[in-house]
Scaffold this motif. Structure first.
Motif, short mmCIF file in Angstrom:
data_model
loop_
_atom_site.label_atom_id
_atom_site.label_comp_id
_atom_site.label_asym_id
_atom_site.label_seq_id
_atom_site.Cartn_x
_atom_site.Cartn_y
_atom_site.Cartn_z
N CYS A 4 0.80 -1.22 0.00
CA CYS A 4 0.00 0.00 0.00
C CYS A 4 0.84 1.28 0.00
CB CYS A 4 -0.91 0.04 1.23
SG CYS A 4 -1.56 -1.55 1.71
N GLY B 237 -9.62 -1.12 -8.58
CA GLY B 237 -10.62 -0.33 -9.33
C GLY B 237 -10.21 1.12 -9.41
N GLY C 160 -9.97 9.38 -9.56
CA GLY C 160 -9.31 9.70 -10.83
C GLY C 160 -9.32 8.46 -11.71
C1 HEC Z 1 -0.64 0.71 -7.66
C2 HEC Z 1 -0.89 1.73 -6.70
C3 HEC Z 1 -1.73 1.37 -5.49
C4 HEC Z 1 -1.50 0.42 -4.54
C5 HEC Z 1 -0.35 -0.57 -4.47
C6 HEC Z 1 -2.56 0.55 -3.55
N1 HEC Z 1 -3.42 1.55 -3.91
FE1 HEC Z 1 -5.09 2.14 -2.91
N2 HEC Z 1 -5.55 3.40 -4.40
C7 HEC Z 1 -4.77 3.64 -5.53
C8 HEC Z 1 -5.49 4.54 -6.42
C9 HEC Z 1 -4.99 5.07 -7.75
C10 HEC Z 1 -6.72 4.82 -5.78
C11 HEC Z 1 -7.87 5.68 -6.30
C12 HEC Z 1 -8.87 4.75 -7.01
C13 HEC Z 1 -10.08 5.46 -7.52
O1 HEC Z 1 -9.98 6.58 -8.04
O2 HEC Z 1 -11.18 4.88 -7.44
C14 HEC Z 1 -6.72 4.10 -4.52
C15 HEC Z 1 -7.77 4.15 -3.60
C16 HEC Z 1 -7.74 3.54 -2.36
C17 HEC Z 1 -8.78 3.66 -1.37
C18 HEC Z 1 -10.07 4.47 -1.51
C19 HEC Z 1 -11.04 3.71 -2.40
C20 HEC Z 1 -12.29 4.45 -2.74
O3 HEC Z 1 -13.14 3.84 -3.42
O4 HEC Z 1 -12.46 5.62 -2.37
C21 HEC Z 1 -8.39 2.89 -0.30
C22 HEC Z 1 -9.16 2.66 1.00
C23 HEC Z 1 -7.12 2.30 -0.63
N3 HEC Z 1 -6.75 2.72 -1.88
C24 HEC Z 1 -6.41 1.47 0.19
C25 HEC Z 1 -5.28 0.76 -0.22
C26 HEC Z 1 -4.65 -0.27 0.58
C27 HEC Z 1 -5.08 -0.68 1.96
C28 HEC Z 1 -3.61 -0.76 -0.16
C29 HEC Z 1 -2.67 -1.91 0.19
C30 HEC Z 1 -3.30 -3.18 0.45
C31 HEC Z 1 -3.58 -0.02 -1.40
N4 HEC Z 1 -4.61 0.89 -1.41
C32 HEC Z 1 -2.66 -0.21 -2.42
C33 HEC Z 1 -3.54 3.11 -5.80
C34 HEC Z 1 -2.96 2.07 -5.09
#
Ligand code: HEC
Length: 133
Positions: free
Chosen positions: A61, A101, A106
């Motif tokens: 993350c 997703g 964005g």
């Molecule tokens: C490759 C890059 C990447 C990684 C690795 C990643 N994220 Fe994200 N995350 C994003 C992006 C880009 C968004 C925005 C997605 C969107 O616009 O719906 C996001 C959105 C989120 C959100 C908000 C979702 C929403 O619908 O509002 C959460 C909670 C989150 N991440 C938690 C995590 C957690 C916990 C981990 C590790 C297990 C993680 N992310 C790993 C890129 C990443």
């Protein structure tokens, strides 16, 4: 006459003194009450929140998220300010962590994390949402 003056002075100080005692007693009580409320509120998910903090540090993350700054994904604090800690939000966000997703923040997608179980993902979300200031 002089004696009377000294006497009323003493009385005045005594009143002041006891007032002070009452005041600090009230303050103390208020403090205790606050403490109790905070404990009750955080006790609900304290264990989950601690577990979530550990799980998040073991996953990838932090490669895309930081606590306070937007990186590839939104800052955890911004996520916490956007979603109140409700069962529905915890479930929806935990599914998003597992399935990945895009579209909420964005066009850049979050990668799926099929290796994280649903209960663990919920603990992670509880930790993130607990960061709200
Ligand atoms: C490759 C890059 C990447 C990684 C690795 C990643 N994220 Fe994200 N995350 C994003 C992006 C880009 C968004 C925005 C997605 C969107 O616009 O719906 C996001 C959105 C989120 C959100 C908000 C979702 C929403 O619908 O509002 C959460 C909670 C989150 N991440 C938690 C995590 C957690 C916990 C981990 C590790 C297990 C993680 N992310 C790993 C890129 C990443």
């Amino acid at each position: 006459m002089k004696l009377k003056f000294i006497f009323s002075c003493c009385l005045f100080i005594a009143v002041l003194g006891s007032n002070d005692a009452v005041f600090s007693q009230t303050k103390k009580t208020a403090k205790t009450v606050t403490k109790v409320t905070t404990t009750t509120r955080s006790a609900a998910g304290k264990k989950d929140i601690e577990a979530g903090k550990m799980l998040i540090s073991k996953s990838d993350c932090m490669g895309c998220h930081s606590l306070e700054n937007k990186m590839v994904g939104p800052a955890y604090i911004t996520i916490a300010q956007t979603y109140p800690m409700t069962d529905a939000n915890v479930t929806a966000l935990s599914q998003k962590i597992i399935n990945g997703g895009s579209g909420k923040w964005g066009q850049i997608p979050m990668t799926p994390h099929p290796g994280i179980t649903s209960p663990d993902a919920k603990k992670i979300v509880k930790y993130i949402l607990s960061l709200k200031k």
